[in-house]
Design a protein around this motif. Sequence first.
Motif, PDB file in Angstrom:
ATOM      1  N   HIS A  83       0.764  -1.281  -0.057  1.00 52.22           N
ATOM      2  CA  HIS A  83       0.202  -0.053  -0.069  1.00 52.22           C
ATOM      3  C   HIS A  83       0.722   1.133   0.100  1.00 52.22           C
ATOM      4  O   HIS A  83       2.122   1.297   0.381  1.00 52.22           O
ATOM      5  CB  HIS A  83      -0.980  -0.024   1.146  1.00 52.22           C
ATOM      6  CG  HIS A  83      -0.324  -0.419   2.438  1.00 52.22           C
ATOM      7  ND1 HIS A  83      -0.048   0.610   3.242  1.00 52.22           N
ATOM      8  CD2 HIS A  83       0.188  -1.575   3.097  1.00 52.22           C
ATOM      9  CE1 HIS A  83       0.318   0.192   4.469  1.00 52.22           C
ATOM     10  NE2 HIS A  83       0.852  -1.301   4.177  1.00 52.22           N
ATOM     11  N   ASN A  88      -5.872   2.046 -10.727  1.00 52.61           N
ATOM     12  CA  ASN A  88      -6.846   2.027  -9.884  1.00 52.61           C
ATOM     13  C   ASN A  88      -6.160   1.838  -8.504  1.00 52.61           C
ATOM     14  O   ASN A  88      -5.213   1.562  -8.403  1.00 52.61           O
ATOM     15  CB  ASN A  88      -7.824   1.156 -10.176  1.00 52.61           C
ATOM     16  CG  ASN A  88      -9.202   1.403  -9.695  1.00 52.61           C
ATOM     17  OD1 ASN A  88      -9.299   2.463  -8.843  1.00 52.61           O
ATOM     18  ND2 ASN A  88     -10.169   0.336  -9.392  1.00 52.61           N
ATOM     19  N   VAL A  89      -7.078   1.918  -7.344  1.00 49.18           N
ATOM     20  CA  VAL A  89      -6.784   1.703  -6.021  1.00 49.18           C
ATOM     21  C   VAL A  89      -7.311   0.420  -5.302  1.00 49.18           C
ATOM     22  O   VAL A  89      -8.329   0.177  -5.915  1.00 49.18           O
ATOM     23  CB  VAL A  89      -6.903   2.947  -5.160  1.00 49.18           C
ATOM     24  CG1 VAL A  89      -5.939   3.941  -5.397  1.00 49.18           C
ATOM     25  CG2 VAL A  89      -8.759   3.316  -5.088  1.00 49.18           C
ATOM     26  N   GLY A  90      -6.468  -0.320  -4.720  1.00 48.90           N
ATOM     27  CA  GLY A  90      -6.946  -1.221  -4.064  1.00 48.90           C
ATOM     28  C   GLY A  90      -7.072  -1.073  -2.477  1.00 48.90           C
ATOM     29  O   GLY A  90      -6.430   0.028  -2.139  1.00 48.90           O
ATOM     30  N   ILE A  91      -8.159  -1.619  -1.737  1.00 48.75           N
ATOM     31  CA  ILE A  91      -8.017  -1.241  -0.309  1.00 48.75           C
ATOM     32  C   ILE A  91      -7.362  -2.698   0.525  1.00 48.75           C
ATOM     33  O   ILE A  91      -7.420  -3.698   0.113  1.00 48.75           O
ATOM     34  CB  ILE A  91      -9.466  -1.436  -0.149  1.00 48.75           C
ATOM     35  CG1 ILE A  91     -10.396  -0.533  -0.881  1.00 48.75           C
ATOM     36  CG2 ILE A  91      -9.632  -1.114   1.604  1.00 48.75           C
ATOM     37  CD1 ILE A  91     -10.210   1.164  -0.690  1.00 48.75           C
ATOM     38  N   VAL A  92      -6.689  -2.327   1.308  1.00 50.09           N
ATOM     39  CA  VAL A  92      -6.034  -3.110   2.193  1.00 50.09           C
ATOM     40  C   VAL A  92      -6.358  -2.863   3.480  1.00 50.09           C
ATOM     41  O   VAL A  92      -6.268  -1.653   3.906  1.00 50.09           O
ATOM     42  CB  VAL A  92      -4.262  -3.279   1.962  1.00 50.09           C
ATOM     43  CG1 VAL A  92      -4.003  -3.704   0.707  1.00 50.09           C
ATOM     44  CG2 VAL A  92      -3.555  -1.804   2.383  1.00 50.09           C
ATOM     45  N   LYS A  93      -6.549  -3.814   4.424  1.00 47.83           N
ATOM     46  CA  LYS A  93      -6.817  -3.521   5.681  1.00 47.83           C
ATOM     47  C   LYS A  93      -6.570  -4.768   6.403  1.00 47.83           C
ATOM     48  O   LYS A  93      -6.086  -5.858   5.974  1.00 47.83           O
ATOM     49  CB  LYS A  93      -8.393  -3.265   5.889  1.00 47.83           C
ATOM     50  CG  LYS A  93      -9.383  -4.338   5.854  1.00 47.83           C
ATOM     51  CD  LYS A  93     -10.644  -4.001   6.342  1.00 47.83           C
ATOM     52  CE  LYS A  93     -11.707  -5.057   6.156  1.00 47.83           C
ATOM     53  NZ  LYS A  93     -12.856  -4.951   6.886  1.00 47.83           N
ATOM     54  N   PHE A 151      -6.666   1.192   7.770  1.00 46.28           N
ATOM     55  CA  PHE A 151      -6.802   0.613   6.273  1.00 46.28           C
ATOM     56  C   PHE A 151      -5.932   1.430   5.444  1.00 46.28           C
ATOM     57  O   PHE A 151      -5.518   2.691   5.998  1.00 46.28           O
ATOM     58  CB  PHE A 151      -8.189   0.573   5.800  1.00 46.28           C
ATOM     59  CG  PHE A 151      -8.802   1.859   5.529  1.00 46.28           C
ATOM     60  CD1 PHE A 151      -8.575   2.332   4.179  1.00 46.28           C
ATOM     61  CD2 PHE A 151      -9.505   2.474   6.411  1.00 46.28           C
ATOM     62  CE1 PHE A 151      -9.326   3.876   3.937  1.00 46.28           C
ATOM     63  CE2 PHE A 151     -10.082   3.661   6.490  1.00 46.28           C
ATOM     64  CZ  PHE A 151     -10.043   4.336   5.105  1.00 46.28           C
ATOM     65  N   ASN A 152      -5.687   1.300   4.154  1.00 40.47           N
ATOM     66  CA  ASN A 152      -5.171   2.016   3.144  1.00 40.47           C
ATOM     67  C   ASN A 152      -5.170   1.570   1.857  1.00 40.47           C
ATOM     68  O   ASN A 152      -6.073   0.581   1.782  1.00 40.47           O
ATOM     69  CB  ASN A 152      -3.263   2.216   3.560  1.00 40.47           C
ATOM     70  CG  ASN A 152      -2.762   3.271   3.004  1.00 40.47           C
ATOM     71  OD1 ASN A 152      -3.416   4.189   2.445  1.00 40.47           O
ATOM     72  ND2 ASN A 152      -1.495   3.250   2.730  1.00 40.47           N
ATOM     73  N   VAL A 153      -4.895   2.596   0.776  1.00 43.98           N
ATOM     74  CA  VAL A 153      -5.110   2.298  -0.552  1.00 43.98           C
ATOM     75  C   VAL A 153      -3.701   1.613  -1.196  1.00 43.98           C
ATOM     76  O   VAL A 153      -2.673   2.138  -0.573  1.00 43.98           O
ATOM     77  CB  VAL A 153      -5.539   3.291  -1.391  1.00 43.98           C
ATOM     78  CG1 VAL A 153      -7.212   3.504  -0.921  1.00 43.98           C
ATOM     79  CG2 VAL A 153      -4.982   4.444  -1.297  1.00 43.98           C
ATOM     80  N   GLY A 154      -3.664   0.879  -2.043  1.00 47.86           N
ATOM     81  CA  GLY A 154      -2.656   0.485  -2.918  1.00 47.86           C
ATOM     82  C   GLY A 154      -2.844   0.884  -4.363  1.00 47.86           C
ATOM     83  O   GLY A 154      -3.772   1.013  -4.573  1.00 47.86           O
TER      84      GLY A 154
END
Lengths: 215, 215
Positions: free
Chosen positions: A150, B210-215, A209-212
């Motif tokens: 991320h 695009n962005v992915g969400i990580v958590k 959380f965060n974005v990648g």
Amino acid sequence: MKHGVLGTGMVGQAIATKLAGLGHEVKMGSRTAAGGKAAAWAKAAGAKASSGTFAEAAAFGEVLWNCTKGEASLAALEQAGSRNLDGKILVDVANPLDFSKGMPPSLFVCNTDSLGEQIQRANPGAKVVKALNTINADVMVEPGKLPGEHAVFVCGNDPGAKGRVVEILSGELGWRRVVDLGDITAARGTEAYLLLWIRLMGALGTARFNVGIVK
Amino acid sequence: MKHGVLGTGMVGQAIATKLAGLGHEVKMGSRTAAGGKAAAWAKAAGAKASSGTFAEAAAFGEVLWNCTKGEASLAALEQAGSRNLDGKILVDVANPLDFSKGMPPSLFVCNTDSLGEQIQRANPGAKVVKALNTINADVMVEPGKLPGEHAVFVCGNDPGAKGRVVEILSGELGWRRVVDLGDITAARGTEAYLLLWIRLMGALGTARFNVGIVK
């Protein structure tokens, strides 16, 4: 290295504690020298940790971290004093959140201006680098708490200062993906993202959380 | 199923072509019935594709897609006519981009309001679902062009309409991660994200991300 951390909230505590843990000398600054939270932090954080006023923390640090609330940032930096900021890297972690109209918060500046730019304009001698404002406090200093690659965003007008902040982020703080968005006007983007971040926090049920970036 | 696609630009073309390719009947609407781009699209897109005015496309579709430019969306929907919108799902893919002050664009509405909300207020009988506005046109309809589990956001006031749009996104369009952000006010978040998206496009050197969400 000497760091001055302005602000005693969750973000200031997280960054100051991390930097002290890495062996740096860290002074946490607050509005008054007798600031209870800064003094309590310094007491707990070991021999290289200290506390003082915003001006004392700014004078102390070679690298400064603005971790004050966005609505208080300009006043805090005025108290810090331009001669204590001139020529220094000022990492701006604050967000211009406006809670006065209820929840969820809106922003008190956005779209055609940003808090990062306001701070740079008000302190032309400082080398403002906007960074880490898109990430929850505990993840900022421990990105490995979340899986995968991320991203953290940086922007600022001084290439040397920005490069130094990228080194700190990718080196000591352990960020694997640092995205340089350009000059300080890109803070319009990273601050406006908070309007999405707040909704994501609600939908995901957590602030951790965060974005990648995928491309 | 019958779809009405309002707008003849890259987004309208991408969505209309995808839906027609999936076997749906699709009418592309533009300001005038003789609209060159809509007619040309319909001719190329096969027997189930047709073109007409905004009103004709809206009357035709069971599900409607607002793919007009943000600055033209309210006028286009007024031309479409409220009786052609009432009770229908209206997927709003537009962004309130303001190019009048030069590049990069700013937004003509944001922070405490959004284009999605303006469209819902102006058309109270329509079931507005904001979706796909955070993603480049070719990736919208082919998310597998990017690696991993990147995300599309939806928001809207009508749970049934939103659920149907989620089905279309995760089913026919192939989205593996659809994040429901709540009611239509969350469009403030997904539209404001464009201010970051624009900077990311510059930094990454491509709009295909695009962005992915990580958590």
